[in-house]
Design an enzyme around this catalytic site. Structure first.
Site, PDB file in Angstrom:
ATOM      1  N   GLY A 119       0.810  -1.220   0.000  1.00  0.00           N
ATOM      2  CA  GLY A 119       0.000   0.000   0.000  1.00  0.00           C
ATOM      3  C   GLY A 119       0.834   1.255   0.000  1.00  0.00           C
ATOM      4  O   GLY A 119       2.000   1.236  -0.392  1.00  0.00           O
ATOM      5  N   GLN A 135      -4.616  -7.895  -7.976  1.00  0.00           N
ATOM      6  CA  GLN A 135      -4.506  -7.591  -6.548  1.00  0.00           C
ATOM      7  C   GLN A 135      -3.292  -6.706  -6.320  1.00  0.00           C
ATOM      8  O   GLN A 135      -2.154  -7.106  -6.599  1.00  0.00           O
ATOM      9  CB  GLN A 135      -4.366  -8.886  -5.717  1.00  0.00           C
ATOM     10  N   LEU A 136      -3.525  -5.545  -5.777  1.00  0.00           N
ATOM     11  CA  LEU A 136      -2.460  -4.560  -5.561  1.00  0.00           C
ATOM     12  C   LEU A 136      -1.329  -5.142  -4.710  1.00  0.00           C
ATOM     13  O   LEU A 136      -1.574  -5.673  -3.633  1.00  0.00           O
ATOM     14  CB  LEU A 136      -3.053  -3.321  -4.872  1.00  0.00           C
ATOM     15  N   ASP A 137      -0.103  -5.010  -5.189  1.00  0.00           N
ATOM     16  CA  ASP A 137       1.091  -5.426  -4.454  1.00  0.00           C
ATOM     17  C   ASP A 137       1.083  -6.919  -4.114  1.00  0.00           C
ATOM     18  O   ASP A 137       1.718  -7.352  -3.158  1.00  0.00           O
ATOM     19  CB  ASP A 137       1.252  -4.606  -3.154  1.00  0.00           C
ATOM     20  N   GLU A 138       0.349  -7.713  -4.903  1.00  0.00           N
ATOM     21  CA  GLU A 138       0.247  -9.145  -4.613  1.00  0.00           C
ATOM     22  C   GLU A 138       0.786  -9.998  -5.753  1.00  0.00           C
ATOM     23  O   GLU A 138       0.736 -11.220  -5.687  1.00  0.00           O
ATOM     24  CB  GLU A 138      -1.226  -9.526  -4.364  1.00  0.00           C
TER      25      GLU A 138
END
Lengths: 282, 282, 282, 282
Positions: B199, B224-227
């Site tokens: 994040g 998926q953000l940063d995943e």
């Protein structure tokens, strides 16, 4: 007590103009010879931190009294200790021996200057390993009643006048009552790079996530699991080739080194914990 | 096309006895000379991965046809590429220049063998910096309509026949539609050791937490953000002395190196992404 | 012998087309299931290296015979070992205990899969430390006659059928006769980043030079002091604050980890030494 | 000049009781607010080192005069500088662009706070690369007369009032006359972990030796080649897989980071060189 002994002063409090001058003036007036001095200002929190190391002079008893009086007058939190007055360390373990063995090897070779009056485990397995090395091993099983087990452990630690508790891969979560008995005096080793992979089975979590580094974190234990002030951290490379078992193996080396580093810094009064963080004067 | 050119085959699929023998037999039969070969077995998933590098032989067109036929017959996913057929890279940036500058410096010195037909930014600020270096800079402001902005960017990337999108500190979250257009072909640099501090403002998070190491992570972008699957990670030491600004400075060096490593590995067909993870044949 | 046992084949020789295909074909024909395979080509020297790990199958005795025959037919140097047939390790120490203790702790916890029939020292001091841990400690003083002392040590190592000699900070230079008895089977830990600071007192040399990193190097022992093939190396940061004693302390952690890594790789047949160098299949 | 400007005092001299107290008392008396203070005692050499950073106060001209007077009275070597009075840096390069590009990128993004009035090279090749970025590039060929070339370079550096010379992979050995013109004001990057692999072609030396780590060293230039006081060092892992070209590639990342670190520390008055060593207050 001769001049080969070293004393350490630590000071913490709200920053104010002249504090450095006041402290160094005080030491100079008492004829103390600063060998190492380190200070830090947390500008956001307006907090001042200092660690000063000096050889114990002739007539120490009188000087100690004067110095304490002078430190009191600063209006800041402070500590004063002669390092050769060794801390007493209680080691808690479970079934993984490597961190406990490592701490004790460093104790035996003089790398960690402390007393280790007792090793306590919730499992009997490692008893012979440690007793044959000349340590007192106590088995305190949980047997369905953890509160009672913790009470017995606390009693034993008190009886041994333990100053510092080292969780050398002790696989139980301590209750808040236990933690409160040793504020910033319980050091844990968590086998991940916190805050990543808090909780159980961090290497398995790391494997699933496919990270390219695994880590270890030593920290003071607080009521919040894996959330206490971090003292030291290390990482090592892993790749797709590494199974969970490989990560565990690589991680064990980190755990040894990172835990020992934290314990050494604590024994030498190098750490000042404040809020969720630490100042570590290396 | 002479033998100084190198070709790379990548193979992925369910493991089965004889697969290594089949592949090496196929290459031998075609007279190909293996210069590097690397393989991996994910025992849990029962998946086999292989990367083979060989010099492009005389009569490559015919060999390529035969090789492709043979690879098809293995019943596994595979790719075949001559590395000198350079990939086309589109770079997306915002206001932080260091990662973009670094990628382009490596491009100019030949460290990254690729074409860079276009640099796109949601801010105009860095335009002169990149145009004076001889690159095409396009300003695509969001102006309240991100969907429309992304559409324009995608159109431009398509027009430039871009193979790989590099987010060199592009501070916008891409929509799933954008991500779907370049599966495992968008590389991002996140300025923390993921999964820690996902994040926004990871250095500020790290500062508050009081960690003793900060990191950087390059990964393929997924919905998926940063995943997304992690490609490379690095860390560097910080201490209580380091402010957020110090962490940012130290982190920039990591970001440069970790992003460039990921891009290089992609350009040389060294990465196989599967599920949430990657195999990186270094 | 069940399939939880693992066997390792190592192959070295002049590179030739089809060698990979020949080896993998041989293993496939015998029904062997490759779990790990790693290979390397030294293009300058035109040398091929391979390490293959597979579970020991049913009917191993027959398969072993066939496999050996097949490997012989390749016309290359090769080795074949079942890892659970543990190597026997003799440890030589002097007065510094930390490397020896560390090796033995790893032995006790199962991290190093080997036998340790004997620990030999030119000083008696550490005897009690190791005997109380359940190991056989032999004091072999030099007493003015090193040739004679080495003869006694060699006799004892032979008697114990030792496969690997580990110099865990053994502070004597071995004669060429001793070295010749265990070619590429004596592992030493040197407390510097070789080739920097070869010879005596490396930490003192490093302090005088003002380096910002100190290192440790594990290597096979050859006739040339500190010149044998390097197996593993590590470094750690130092600064102007670090005294020689601090460097020694930091270095001890490196020494432990770097020596243990070399020993583990040797025990798992991961190393192929050639000329002045090693291939280490991690 | 407002309080966002920072000033730095550095003090060096024989240690004596009360020196810390004297310095802090002096600053307090002048109403200066210490933001960072770092000190070091070289016990062997009995030398005291200190660096103090404070915000420039109102009425700076008067304070500066008083402070200088007070520092003079200490009887120690000292320096006083306002960091926003930027140093002027001359960059010398040859044919390898990466270090020069990196330094200039950091200059452009504000990471390195300095002026870069001139870039000088003994080869013309990189001229367009740097002029298009807006820098002044001067080609000074050796053309068989190195003494004359150095004279021209020195003249230009003098004309540009250069404070610091950065050898960003300048592949010429400077004569002692040149070095004497900028004592502890010429920073070089050597592409090995000095003192290992001094001299020419360090990566080739490292490859032949079979080391498992390669390094880079930034240092002040002295008359003795590759022997000047070390400022920063870094290493990265290599293996048997790495060719000389791979080592060069990995090494370039180190060179960039290690050179930039040294230059930044110099620009911020963080380094005190003494004898063959440095104190670096990070």
């Amino acid at each position: 007590m001769t001049s080969t002994h070293r004393a350490v002063v630590r000071i913490t409090g709200p920053d104010r103009p002249g504090i450095v001058s006041d402290v160094s003036g005080l030491l100079f007036k008492l004829g103390l010879n600063i060998h190492h001095a380190d200070q830090h200002l947390d500008a956001e929190a307006n907090l001042f931190f200092q660690r000063i190391e000096f050889p114990v002079p002739e007539g120490w008893e009188r000087v100690r009294t004067e110095l304490t009086k002078g430190l009191d007058a600063l209006g800041m939190q402070h500590s004063l200790r002669v390092l050769s007055e060794r801390l007493r360390v209680g080691v808690l373990i479970s079934k993984h021996a490597h961190c406990g063995m490592d701490i004790l090897d460093r104790h035996r070779t003089g790398e960690l200057q402390c007393e280790v009056p007792v090793i306590i485990s919730n499992h009997p397995d490692l008893g012979p390993e440690f007793t044959r090395r000349g340590y007192t091993f106590v088995h305190e099983p949980i047997a369905g009643n953890k509160a009672e087990q913790e009470r017995r452990i606390l009693a034993r630690l008190a009886e041994e006048r333990v100053d510092l508790v080292v969780l050398a891969r002790y696989m139980q979560i301590l209750t808040s009552g236990f933690v409160a008995a040793y504020p910033n005096r319980i050091i844990n080793i968590h086998h991940s790079f916190l805050p990543a992979f808090a909780g159980a089975e961090p290497y398995r979590q790391a494997f699933r996530k496919g990270v390219k580094l695994v880590g270890a974190t030593s920290h003071y234990v607080t009521e919040q699991l894996d959330e206490g002030p971090i003292i030291a951290q290390g990482v090592t490379r892993v790749s797709h080739r590494d199974t969970v078992a490989d990560m565990e193996r690589k991680g064990r080396d980190l755990e040894r080194v990172v835990l020992a580093e934290a314990v050494r810094c604590h024994l030498e009064d190098r750490i000042i914990a404040y809020g969720h963080k630490t100042v570590v004067f290396e």
